[in-house]
Motif scaffolding. Structure first.
Motif, PDB file in Angstrom:
ATOM      1  N   ILE A  64       0.619  -0.793  -0.063  1.00  0.00           N
ATOM      2  CA  ILE A  64      -0.107  -0.031  -0.675  1.00  0.00           C
ATOM      3  C   ILE A  64       0.836   1.282  -0.075  1.00  0.00           C
ATOM      4  CG2 ILE A  64      -1.837   1.310   1.399  1.00  0.00           C
ATOM      5  CD1 ILE A  64      -2.957  -0.953   0.013  1.00  0.00           C
ATOM      6  N   GLU A  65       2.092   1.011   0.813  1.00  0.00           N
ATOM      7  CA  GLU A  65       2.415   2.892   0.768  1.00  0.00           C
ATOM      8  C   GLU A  65       3.370   2.602  -0.454  1.00  0.00           C
ATOM      9  OE1 GLU A  65       5.280   1.573   4.035  1.00  0.00           O
ATOM     10  OE2 GLU A  65       4.782   2.205   5.625  1.00  0.00           O
ATOM     11  N   SER A  66       3.707   1.239  -1.471  1.00  0.00           N
ATOM     12  CA  SER A  66       4.573   1.608  -2.393  1.00  0.00           C
ATOM     13  C   SER A  66       3.102   2.576  -3.392  1.00  0.00           C
ATOM     14  CB  SER A  66       4.707   0.701  -3.042  1.00  0.00           C
ATOM     15  OG  SER A  66       6.219   0.018  -2.416  1.00  0.00           O
ATOM     16  N   PHE A  67       2.236   1.508  -3.583  1.00  0.00           N
ATOM     17  CA  PHE A  67       0.990   2.263  -3.978  1.00  0.00           C
ATOM     18  C   PHE A  67       1.319   3.711  -4.168  1.00  0.00           C
ATOM     19  CE2 PHE A  67      -0.183  -2.465  -5.518  1.00  0.00           C
ATOM     20  CZ  PHE A  67       0.168  -2.290  -6.519  1.00  0.00           C
ATOM     21  N   LEU A  68       0.494   4.253  -3.138  1.00  0.00           N
ATOM     22  CA  LEU A  68       1.277   5.408  -2.523  1.00  0.00           C
ATOM     23  C   LEU A  68       1.885   6.600  -2.963  1.00  0.00           C
ATOM     24  CD1 LEU A  68      -0.285   4.961   1.221  1.00  0.00           C
ATOM     25  CD2 LEU A  68      -1.617   6.665  -1.304  1.00  0.00           C
ATOM     26  N   THR A  69       3.278   6.194  -2.916  1.00  0.00           N
ATOM     27  CA  THR A  69       4.453   6.812  -3.426  1.00  0.00           C
ATOM     28  C   THR A  69       4.106   6.968  -5.114  1.00  0.00           C
ATOM     29  OG1 THR A  69       5.328   5.521  -1.777  1.00  0.00           O
ATOM     30  CG2 THR A  69       6.930   6.479  -3.780  1.00  0.00           C
ATOM     31  N   MET A  70       3.435   5.557  -5.718  1.00  0.00           N
ATOM     32  CA  MET A  70       3.374   5.378  -6.895  1.00  0.00           C
ATOM     33  C   MET A  70       2.285   6.652  -7.316  1.00  0.00           C
ATOM     34  SD  MET A  70       3.991   1.486  -7.839  1.00  0.00           S
ATOM     35  CE  MET A  70       2.754   1.721  -9.085  1.00  0.00           C
ATOM     36  N   HIS A  71       1.501   6.864  -6.276  1.00  0.00           N
ATOM     37  CA  HIS A  71       0.201   8.127  -6.473  1.00  0.00           C
ATOM     38  C   HIS A  71      -0.627   7.040  -8.073  1.00  0.00           C
ATOM     39  CE1 HIS A  71       1.556  12.240  -4.877  1.00  0.00           C
ATOM     40  NE2 HIS A  71       2.113  11.820  -5.017  1.00  0.00           N
ATOM     41  N   VAL A  72      -1.099   6.123  -7.631  1.00  0.00           N
ATOM     42  CA  VAL A  72      -1.872   5.082  -8.346  1.00  0.00           C
ATOM     43  C   VAL A  72      -3.253   6.167  -8.321  1.00  0.00           C
ATOM     44  CG1 VAL A  72      -0.758   3.147  -7.471  1.00  0.00           C
ATOM     45  CG2 VAL A  72      -2.773   3.417  -6.630  1.00  0.00           C
ATOM     46  N   ASP A  73      -4.084   5.899  -8.745  1.00  0.00           N
ATOM     47  CA  ASP A  73      -5.637   6.843  -9.359  1.00  0.00           C
ATOM     48  C   ASP A  73      -6.923   5.963  -8.302  1.00  0.00           C
ATOM     49  OD1 ASP A  73      -5.330   8.342 -11.367  1.00  0.00           O
ATOM     50  OD2 ASP A  73      -4.463   6.501 -11.647  1.00  0.00           O
ATOM     51  N   GLY A  74      -6.622   4.635  -7.996  1.00  0.00           N
ATOM     52  CA  GLY A  74      -6.684   3.701  -6.449  1.00  0.00           C
ATOM     53  C   GLY A  74      -5.969   2.098  -6.942  1.00  0.00           C
ATOM     54  N   VAL A  75      -6.753   1.706  -5.202  1.00  0.00           N
ATOM     55  CA  VAL A  75      -6.332   0.219  -5.477  1.00  0.00           C
ATOM     56  C   VAL A  75      -7.347  -0.541  -4.865  1.00  0.00           C
ATOM     57  CG1 VAL A  75      -5.243  -0.262  -3.240  1.00  0.00           C
ATOM     58  CG2 VAL A  75      -4.330   1.335  -4.184  1.00  0.00           C
ATOM     59  N   ILE A  76      -7.350  -1.620  -5.292  1.00  0.00           N
ATOM     60  CA  ILE A  76      -8.222  -2.649  -5.258  1.00  0.00           C
ATOM     61  C   ILE A  76      -7.361  -4.019  -3.900  1.00  0.00           C
ATOM     62  CG2 ILE A  76      -9.503  -4.548  -5.990  1.00  0.00           C
ATOM     63  CD1 ILE A  76      -9.620  -3.485  -8.482  1.00  0.00           C
ATOM     64  N   SER A  77      -7.760  -4.512  -3.196  1.00  0.00           N
ATOM     65  CA  SER A  77      -6.976  -4.980  -1.897  1.00  0.00           C
ATOM     66  C   SER A  77      -8.051  -6.382  -1.602  1.00  0.00           C
ATOM     67  CB  SER A  77      -6.773  -4.435  -0.951  1.00  0.00           C
ATOM     68  OG  SER A  77      -5.850  -5.079  -0.005  1.00  0.00           O
ATOM     69  N   CYS A  78      -7.536  -7.596  -1.120  1.00  0.00           N
ATOM     70  CA  CYS A  78      -7.590  -8.540   0.143  1.00  0.00           C
ATOM     71  C   CYS A  78      -6.615  -8.813   0.920  1.00  0.00           C
ATOM     72  CB  CYS A  78      -8.142  -9.724  -1.397  1.00  0.00           C
ATOM     73  SG  CYS A  78      -8.752 -11.350  -0.894  1.00  0.00           S
ATOM     74  N   LEU A  79      -7.678  -8.782   2.235  1.00  0.00           N
ATOM     75  CA  LEU A  79      -6.339  -8.752   3.035  1.00  0.00           C
ATOM     76  C   LEU A  79      -5.546  -9.715   3.216  1.00  0.00           C
ATOM     77  CD1 LEU A  79      -9.041  -7.407   5.797  1.00  0.00           C
ATOM     78  CD2 LEU A  79      -7.350  -6.560   4.183  1.00  0.00           C
ATOM     79  N   ALA A  80      -4.277  -9.774   3.940  1.00  0.00           N
ATOM     80  CA  ALA A  80      -3.556 -11.257   4.119  1.00  0.00           C
ATOM     81  C   ALA A  80      -4.780 -11.451   5.240  1.00  0.00           C
ATOM     82  CB  ALA A  80      -2.164 -10.344   4.646  1.00  0.00           C
ATOM     83  N   GLN A  81      -4.232 -13.172   5.328  1.00  0.00           N
ATOM     84  CA  GLN A  81      -5.151 -13.790   7.150  1.00  0.00           C
ATOM     85  C   GLN A  81      -4.497 -13.438   7.952  1.00  0.00           C
ATOM     86  OE1 GLN A  81      -4.296 -18.129   7.315  1.00  0.00           O
ATOM     87  NE2 GLN A  81      -2.919 -17.639   5.662  1.00  0.00           N
TER      88      GLN A  81
END
Length: 341
Positions: free
Chosen positions: A112-129
């Motif tokens: 998530i931190e990497s995606f924020l650094t890249m300034h992605v337009d949005g994120v889709i996520s599935c939680l780790a267990q």
């Protein structure tokens, strides 16, 4: 109040200098004095500024980017979800960058931190267990970064989600096992805090209650979603004084771990132990005996999650919950009565 991500323009306005000066200061250029460099760097840290190495090229010539975090990319289910996301994203001019958390909350946070650094337009996520702290997602809300969850979700009042009707599917699968001759049905699940596990376990328990079958706590095994550990726990159950004669398994990893454990004891499926697995894997039709399966429509889930994210990116702030129905395919592994005919 929502807080949008800090830009170079914001830093420049705060310090009453040009954007070029701020950029040079952040890159340590000798063209900017030491005092100004320190001021810019301190303000950037204070404002949680993330540099965007892709922004200029994206604005000029390229498609926008969606980040996707999955717990285990090598499984057929998550690969199919990602395929659905990519298909939908490509049709609408978006690229997809994926990150595999390997079922680790720490890796999920870093992704998530990497995606924020890249300034992605949005994120889709599935939680780790093992994710039980959602502060990295709360930070995304604070920064007003579009986010959609699928399958394993959290914060449902804040973010849209795509899930399956696992409670209904587990109820139907358990009822099928009871209706076809099984009497001691075990449930092999995952960590109890995961919403997906809760839904599927609930459906299983409801079917037992409706049939008047006493609930045996020894037959409800919820632990780490991991092949070797699940196989060992299945062996322990099967070798106990009062073993199960049927198993409902949470997902493909758990399913094939249980399947392998049954086979290793030279027990017959379904005569000795019937089994139904929640699995998207096409191999279910080709193992011996063929495996009765409750299948997610994984590609549909991925496309739907991407659709919701693009709605959010385009300004739709409504929080959606999309339930994708599962498909129950009965094969040879679950029906004891069919083997008696």
């Amino acid at each position: 109040m929502k807080q949008r991500r800090t830009s170079l323009k914001d830093l420049a306005a705060e310090l009453h200098v040009s954007i070029a000066t701020v950029s040079r200061a952040l890159h340590g250029s000798h063209e900017v004095g030491e005092e100004m460099r320190k001021k810019v760097q301190e303000l950037a840290k204070q404002c949680n500024y993330h540099p965007n190495p892709f922004a200029q090229s994206l604005r000029k010539e390229g498609p926008h980017i969606i980040g996707v975090v999955v717990p285990n990319l090598v499984t057929h289910y998550f690969a199919s979800v990602l395929d659905g996301i990519e298909d939908y994203a490509q049709q609408h001019g978006f690229l997809v960058f994926s990150a595999n958390s390997h079922e680790s909350c720490l890796r999920e946070v870093r992704a998530i931190e990497s995606f924020l650094t890249m300034h992605v337009d949005g994120v889709i996520s599935c939680l780790a267990q093992d994710t039980i702290d959602y502060s990295h997602y709360e930070e995304m809300e604070r920064l007003d970064v579009p986010l959609v969850f699928f399958t394993r979700t959290c914060l449902p009042d804040r973010f849209s989600q795509v899930v399956s009707n696992g409670d209904v599917a587990a109820y139907e699968a358990t009822k099928h096992l009871l209706d076809t001759g099984s009497r001691r049905v075990a449930f092999l699940g995952g960590p109890n805090h995961i919403d997906m596990v809760k839904r599927r376990k609930h459906g299983y328990l409801e079917a037992l209650r409706e049939a008047g079958v006493p609930i045996d706590r020894d037959l409800v095994v919820c632990g780490k979603i991991e092949f070797a550990e699940t196989r060992d726990k299945t062996l322990q159950m099967l070798q106990s004084a009062n073993p199960p004669d049927a198993i409902l398994a949470l997902n493909d990893i758990v399913t094939y771990a249980a399947f392998d454990a049954i086979k290793s004891l030279n027990l017959h499926i379904p005569q000795d132990v019937a089994i139904i697995g929640f699995t998207e894997d096409d191999n279910a039709a080709f193992v011996t005996p063929s495996l009765s399966a409750v299948m997610d429509q994984a590609h549909v889930q991925g496309a739907t999650a991407c659709e919701l994210l693009l709605r959010r990116i385009q300004g739709d702030r409504k929080v959606y919950k999309k339930v994708i129905p599962m498909i129950f395919k009965i094969r040879k592994s679950s029906d004891k009565q069919a083997c008696e005919d």
